[in-house]
Design an enzyme around this catalytic site. Structure first.
Site, PDB file in Angstrom:
ATOM      1  CG  HIS A  33      -1.569  -1.357   1.421  1.00  6.60           C
ATOM      2  ND1 HIS A  33      -1.129  -2.212   2.392  1.00  6.60           N
ATOM      3  CD2 HIS A  33      -2.528  -2.016   0.746  1.00  6.60           C
ATOM      4  CE1 HIS A  33      -1.800  -3.342   2.316  1.00  6.60           C
ATOM      5  NE2 HIS A  33      -2.659  -3.254   1.334  1.00  6.60           N
TER       6      HIS A  33
HETATM    7  S1  FES Z   1       1.974  -0.430   3.098  1.00  7.21           S
HETATM    8 FE1  FES Z   1       0.451  -1.844   3.682  1.00  7.21          FE
HETATM    9  S2  FES Z   1       1.669  -3.504   4.222  1.00  7.21           S
HETATM   10 FE2  FES Z   1       3.149  -2.079   3.729  1.00  7.21          FE
END
Ligand code: FES
Ligand code: HEM
Lengths: 184, 438
Positions: free
Chosen positions: A149
């Site tokens: 993410h």
């Molecule tokens: S940004 Fe969501 S797991 Fe690393």
């Protein structure tokens, strides 16, 4: 059987005729049963926690001479990736420079490595968002970029951007010699 | 189960059994003579399709379990062995893997049918809630099943989903350790997921029994949403709906077979054909398509705990829907205003799914930068999913309660039979029936 006995008994104080005694027995029995179930529930829940052998497999030794400057080696420790990064002077300088930047989880670079060993950064390679493994040198800060993410970490492993709340964790470790560490 | 039974045991054995365990009577009353509204359309065939799906998953699953090895060192290879060496193993596995997708396809249609025709309203609230429970159990089962082949997606998907619980304040980290049975997703995790993946479908089967029981107390809803008023309004389940369901099942199985035999991997992620490696996360983590809308909601919130709460709320809101809907009219056939909002809602769910399949920062319309507001680029998946998630919740929490109070519904027919009898075409239909007789 007991019913007929009770009905033929003229004594109003006889056992079974007094509703309070009946209630008492019901309450005591239910509480005892609930207590027994509750007491048994814990072992049944706790069995899912890490078992003795899982807890015992906890420490590893690592030879730092395997890592060259500017590179990182990932090894498995307690089922998770452990990052061993040999930082360049430029990377260390960049990390120190940002010690007082606006950090989400403020920590100095100094506190994230062993004294006198700023080149070796030992981190748990688990994104503090939802646990993916961040990619080496990705992101705007030359540290790591998490593919899941988009969390961005700097060259000290501190969170700089994205959804992760915390810096990459530093495990418990100690230098056994100049080139050898023991983790856990 | 409701109404009195018209079953009459015919043979001596049936009479003997009927006095002791009236199972034949029960089957007769629920499957053969059960009075069913005569106007059910094809959206009502998905209940039967869903029962079939559960049956298919259980049968193929038990077969897979005969060859599968739930251990981190063997799981991946045992699935490969099923694919290459076990006789017809490829078929059984592809049916099971495709079956999960078909199951969700059917359940989503089934849920949307209920939303459209207001089947969740009194007196069917318990029926609806049991359905929501089944849906939750299905999600848990499918998630744990997806872990079993122990490929890259299995592994890292599990890491991400189990870490969701870590967002809970104070006790979160202990919960994840407890779920894992260790410091990371590892052998204990795989083992317990296999155990639960085997168990939950049977729990689902149990809840399905309650679901059908709760259905047979008030009986089926129908496209008009009007209660059954007389015997005129119903037909016996058999042969009318056994045949209609049978036809729908055949069509459904054609689609099923199309995937199993022509595109068996269309619904699987190629990354899952790589053995799990805890040291490398695949570049692009995506859940199975049926979880994508919820995944998009999770990622639309920049805060870890907030995202998790919104994702679970998206499902929780379904449970209270019967009490959010203020309208007395069940079927949206007679509610033209909310019908429009409902179709937008369906579209929004698809949009959420679309966003969930893409990277949050990806542009929706590639190359367009006009929608930039300071630091924010509104032309990104994450912003699109924010807008869509907002509508998703607004539909349940605002539109549904308010619309029931403010809209003017169309006149609702007196009974199920009335619109048929007063329909202009029914005159000629009667003529046709007469000429058929002649
Ligand atoms: S940004 Fe969501 S797991 Fe690393
Ligand atoms: C609600 C019903 C079920 C659903 C939705 C479901 C779903 C799934 C899914 C999505 C997979 C992963 C498929 C893949 O990518 O390979 C899977 C695998 C598996 N399931 Fe199920 N399942 C169900 C019932 C069962 C049952 C009842 C059993 C056993 C009795 C079972 C045993 C297995 C086994 C052994 C695997 C691993 C083999 C494989 O990956 O193909 N399943 N399941």
């Amino acid at each position: 059987m007991s019913d007929t006995v009770v009905r033929t008994n003229p004594d109003p104080q006889a056992p079974g005729e007094d509703p309070n005694r009946r209630d008492f027995i019901h309450i005591v029995a239910s509480v005892a049963a609930l207590g027994a179930v509750g007491g048994l529930a814990w072992p049944f829940i706790d069995q899912m926690n890490p078992a003795g052998d899982t807890l015992a497999l906890a420490s590893i030794e690592f030879d730092l001479s395997k890592v060259v400057e500017g590179q990182q080696v990932a090894v498995k420790w307690r089922g998770k990736p452990l990052f061993v990064r040999y930082r360049t002077p430029a990377e260390i300088a960049a990390a120190v420079k940002d010690d007082h930047a606006d950090l989400r989880d403020p920590q100095t670079d100094e506190s994230r490595h062993k004294p006198g060993k700023p080149q070796y950064l030992i981190l748990i390679g688990v994104c503090t968002h939802l646990g993916c493994v961040p990619n080496f040198k990705g992101g705007d800060y030359g540290g790591w970029l998490c593919p899941c993410h988009g969390s961005v970490y700097d060259t000290s492993g501190r969170i700089r951007k994205g959804p992760a709340p915390k810096n990459l964790a530093v495990p418990d470790y100690a230098f056994l010699s100049d080139t050898k560490i023991k983790v856990g | 189960m409701s109404g009195h039974s018209t079953y009459e045991p015919k043979t001596g054995f049936e009479r003997w059994l009927d006095m002791r365990l009236p199972v034949i009577r029960m089957a007769y009353d629920t499957v053969l003579t059960f009075p069913t509204p005569k106007n059910l359309n094809y959206w009502w065939t998905f209940g039967g399709i869903l029962s079939l799906c559960l049956g298919i998953q259980i049968v193929t699953g038990i077969i897979l379990a005969m060859h599968y090895v739930p251990h981190v060192d063997y799981a991946f290879n045992s699935v490969e062995r099923i694919m290459r060496d076990v006789n017809y193993g490829w078929l059984v596995r592809y049916i099971h893997a495709t079956g999960a997708s078909m199951f969700f396809l059917a359940v989503y249609i089934h849920i949307c049918r209920n939303l459209y025709y207001g089947s969740y309203k009194a007196p069917r609230e318990v029926l609806w809630i049991l359905g929501c429970v089944i849906y939750l159990l299905m999600m848990a089962t499918a998630f744990m099943g997806y872990v079993l082949p122990w490929g890259q997606m299995s592994f890292h998907g599990t890491v991400v989903i189990t870490n969701l619980f870590g967002a809970i304040p104070v006790i979160g980290p202990s919960i994840t350790t407890w779920l894992w049975g260790g410091f990371a997703v590892d052998d204990p995790t795989l083992n317990r997921f296999f155990s639960l993946h085997y168990l939950l479908p049977f729990v689902i089967a149990g809840v399905v029994v309650l679901h059908i029981w709760a259905l047979h107390v008030p009986g089926n809803n129908n496209p008009t949403g009007v209660n059954v008023k007389s015997k005129e309004d119903t037909v016996p389940f058999h042969p009318y709906y056994t045949v209609k369901d049978g036809f729908a099942i055949s069509v459904f199985l054609i689609l099923f077979g199309f995937f199993v035999f022509w595109f068996p991997t269309a619904l699987l992620s190629p990354d899952n054909s790589i053995p799990a490696n805890p040291l490398v996360t695949p570049a692009h983590i995506v859940p199975e398509w049926y979880f994508l809308p919820f995944y998009a909601i999770l990622r639309s919130i920049p805060n870890k705990l907030g995202g998790v709460i919104m994702m679970f709320s998206a499902i929780a809101v379904l449970f209270v829907l019967p009490w959010l809907d203020t309208s007395k009219v069940r079927s949206m056939r007679y509610r033209p205003t909310i019908r429009l909002y409902f179709f937008i809602f369906l579209l929004v769910c698809l949009v959420l799914g679309f966003c969930g399949a893409h990277e949050p920062a990806e542009q929706v319309i590639p190359g367009v930068t006009t929608f930039t507001l300071g630091d924010y680029d509104l032309n990104t998946m994450v912003w699109l999913s924010r807008v869509a998630a907002l509508y998703y919740f607004a539909y349940f929490l605002l539109i549904t309660p308010i619309m029931g109070l403010t809209e003017t519904p169309l006149p609702v027919p007196e009974s199920i039979s009335e619109p048929v009898l007063s329909h202009p075409a029914s005159g000629s239909a009667q003529a046709a029936a007469a000429s058929n007789k002649g």
